[in-house]
Enzyme design. Sequence first.
Site, mmCIF file in Angstrom:
data_model
loop_
_atom_site.group_PDB
_atom_site.id
_atom_site.type_symbol
_atom_site.label_atom_id
_atom_site.label_comp_id
_atom_site.label_asym_id
_atom_site.label_seq_id
_atom_site.Cartn_x
_atom_site.Cartn_y
_atom_site.Cartn_z
ATOM 1 N N THR A 296 0.832 -1.206 0.000
ATOM 2 C CA THR A 296 0.000 0.000 0.000
ATOM 3 C C THR A 296 0.867 1.257 0.000
ATOM 4 O O THR A 296 0.638 2.182 -0.779
ATOM 5 C CB THR A 296 -0.951 -0.017 1.209
ATOM 6 O OG1 THR A 296 -1.893 -1.077 1.024
ATOM 7 C CG2 THR A 296 -1.704 1.298 1.345
ATOM 8 N N ASN B 224 -5.134 -9.367 -8.223
ATOM 9 C CA ASN B 224 -5.257 -10.097 -6.961
ATOM 10 C C ASN B 224 -6.511 -10.952 -6.872
ATOM 11 O O ASN B 224 -6.536 -11.954 -6.172
ATOM 12 C CB ASN B 224 -5.221 -9.111 -5.790
ATOM 13 C CG ASN B 224 -6.142 -7.926 -5.986
ATOM 14 O OD1 ASN B 224 -6.094 -7.252 -7.017
ATOM 15 N ND2 ASN B 224 -6.994 -7.668 -5.012
ATOM 16 N N GLN C 236 1.146 -9.232 -6.308
ATOM 17 C CA GLN C 236 0.677 -10.622 -6.396
ATOM 18 C C GLN C 236 1.603 -11.521 -7.210
ATOM 19 O O GLN C 236 1.439 -12.729 -7.205
ATOM 20 C CB GLN C 236 -0.730 -10.661 -7.016
ATOM 21 C CG GLN C 236 -1.814 -10.067 -6.140
ATOM 22 C CD GLN C 236 -2.114 -10.915 -4.912
ATOM 23 O OE1 GLN C 236 -1.871 -12.126 -4.886
ATOM 24 N NE2 GLN C 236 -2.647 -10.292 -3.883
ATOM 25 N N SER D 176 5.348 -6.560 -1.875
ATOM 26 C CA SER D 176 4.957 -6.696 -0.477
ATOM 27 C C SER D 176 5.389 -8.061 0.041
ATOM 28 O O SER D 176 5.066 -9.093 -0.566
ATOM 29 C CB SER D 176 3.437 -6.552 -0.370
ATOM 30 O OG SER D 176 3.008 -6.861 0.923
ATOM 31 N N ALA D 177 6.098 -8.083 1.165
ATOM 32 C CA ALA D 177 6.736 -9.321 1.640
ATOM 33 C C ALA D 177 5.750 -10.430 2.019
ATOM 34 O O ALA D 177 6.011 -11.607 1.778
ATOM 35 C CB ALA D 177 7.634 -9.006 2.841
ATOM 36 N N HIS D 178 4.617 -10.059 2.610
ATOM 37 C CA HIS D 178 3.746 -11.115 3.172
ATOM 38 C C HIS D 178 2.984 -11.908 2.123
ATOM 39 O O HIS D 178 2.301 -12.873 2.444
ATOM 40 C CB HIS D 178 2.792 -10.534 4.222
ATOM 41 C CG HIS D 178 1.652 -9.746 3.670
ATOM 42 N ND1 HIS D 178 0.374 -10.240 3.638
ATOM 43 C CD2 HIS D 178 1.589 -8.512 3.140
ATOM 44 C CE1 HIS D 178 -0.425 -9.319 3.113
ATOM 45 N NE2 HIS D 178 0.292 -8.260 2.809
ATOM 46 N N CYS E 43 -21.027 -8.701 0.350
ATOM 47 C CA CYS E 43 -21.462 -9.032 1.699
ATOM 48 C C CYS E 43 -20.314 -9.251 2.654
ATOM 49 O O CYS E 43 -20.515 -9.387 3.845
ATOM 50 C CB CYS E 43 -22.365 -10.248 1.668
ATOM 51 S SG CYS E 43 -23.895 -9.867 0.825
#
Lengths: 393, 142
Positions: free
Chosen positions: A75, A154, A182, A202-204, A327
């Site tokens: 982000t 993603n 991704q 992004s590492a995670h 939802c």
Amino acid sequence: MENKHEIYLDNAATTRTHPDVVSAMLPYFSLHFGNPSSLYSIARSSRTAIEEARRKVAAALGADEREIFFTSGGTESDNWAIRGIASAHGKKGRHIITTAIEHHAVLHTVEALEKEGFEITYLPVDEYGMVSPESVEEAIRPDTILISVMLANNEIGTIQPVQKIGEIARSHKIIFHSDAVQAIGQIPVDVRTMNVDLLSISAHKFGGPKGVGALFIRRGLRIDPLLYGGAQEQRRRAGTENVPGIVGLGAAIERAAAMMSEKAERMKKLRKRLIDGLLTIPKSRLNGHPTERLPNNVNIIFDYIEGESILLLLDANGIAASTGSACTSASLDPSHVLLACGLPHEQAHGSLRLTLGEETTEADIDYVLGVVPTVVQRLRDMSPLTPKELRTR
Amino acid sequence: MYSETVMDHFNNPRNQREIPDADGIGEVGNQKCGDIMRIFLKIHDNVIEDASFQTFGCGAAVASSSMATEMIKGKTLEEAWEISNKAVAEALEGLPPQKLHCSVLAEEAIHAAINNYLEKMGLEPWEEGEGSCAGCSGCGTD
């Protein structure tokens, strides 16, 4: 309900931090805790560790290590790339091109710039979620300063023709950013062949820790900081470095790059087994591109039922998955990605995303293939939309 | 995110079936919003003898339908009409704020089914009170 199985199929959301990565990180909490900016010897090991991680990230991306800047994650990298370019090049022009299917980290950032007077073109995608390079070329104006197109989506896993888009951007001398969050560890990523000027990771998403990422900034590119303060990261990204996180990112990307081709082949086999099995359910369809998709991504629509209900019943059977249904979010709109692919609202509510990981086994897939039809049938029996011939009662 | 009662009604929905010879059927919601609720009533002597539902929607929508049908069984039409979305949500031990519209749908579905019955009987449908959508962020469509 008893959970005999625990099957995690939401690896696009996040991955387990690999135990080897955790081991690499641990010394940098209490042992080598020094501030990398300090001079004394205990700080030196922190500094060395950061530079070692930077080399690993650069190697994995085909970049120079001076082009890698650590951030707090995907982000921040996306925000920095877009805002930093808008700020540094806003005098030259105020037009930005992006796509309708970007992650919210990109979309909400350009929307904020729109309020500040920038003009944004949101390129459409085809039914498979693919952006056409021609549409990029057509959207370019004299005042275009930035093109931002993700490498792989993603939600539906569609891999974009980023190399071609990069060529177009470069031939028009327009800065090109790609959100590759991704893609790392799944498909080859090389900043030179992609012709990108900026690239977010992004590492995670590939076995690293949460809260750390990086932005590749091509050497010589003028970009303003997002965060102001100390002189860290060549004065471009202030803030004391997240040393354990950065070490984790380095360890994870090195590992992910080393095992990528082998893992991708295995994922593709499992993906095919899963897709083929799920599509035997009547009134089901694959979202995204049949071949140009991330090896671990499966995204299927089941008519007449709603995604959150599917997730709850899968969870009761020990399966962790995701949906594009509204939802599960605070807004009542379903996935902007599925809508951009041309799906009507009612179908977009019934999507199921299963994203495989390195721990996923064939037995897991077979278990899922046993559970999903039962869950779908149960909800179809409950739904007023289901036609008689698809009901069991 | 959901209370135990919601999960119980989602996992073991009560009255989840069609009543083929229903005296009143009410359908509300729309596919665009991701929720459609259909309530069936069997009515004798102004009393709801049986109620059932079919629902397309999330866990909260299914649980609200299940709970609502439980709450109206054995009630007179007037009593059933007075059951508010708030009462349904409370009986479920609460719903997350973004899911309150599901309990609103349940109230609306009961009203629609009762009015469907009244119309079949050649009677005037009852008018909606004010604020049945109170506390609901709405689905952006009327």
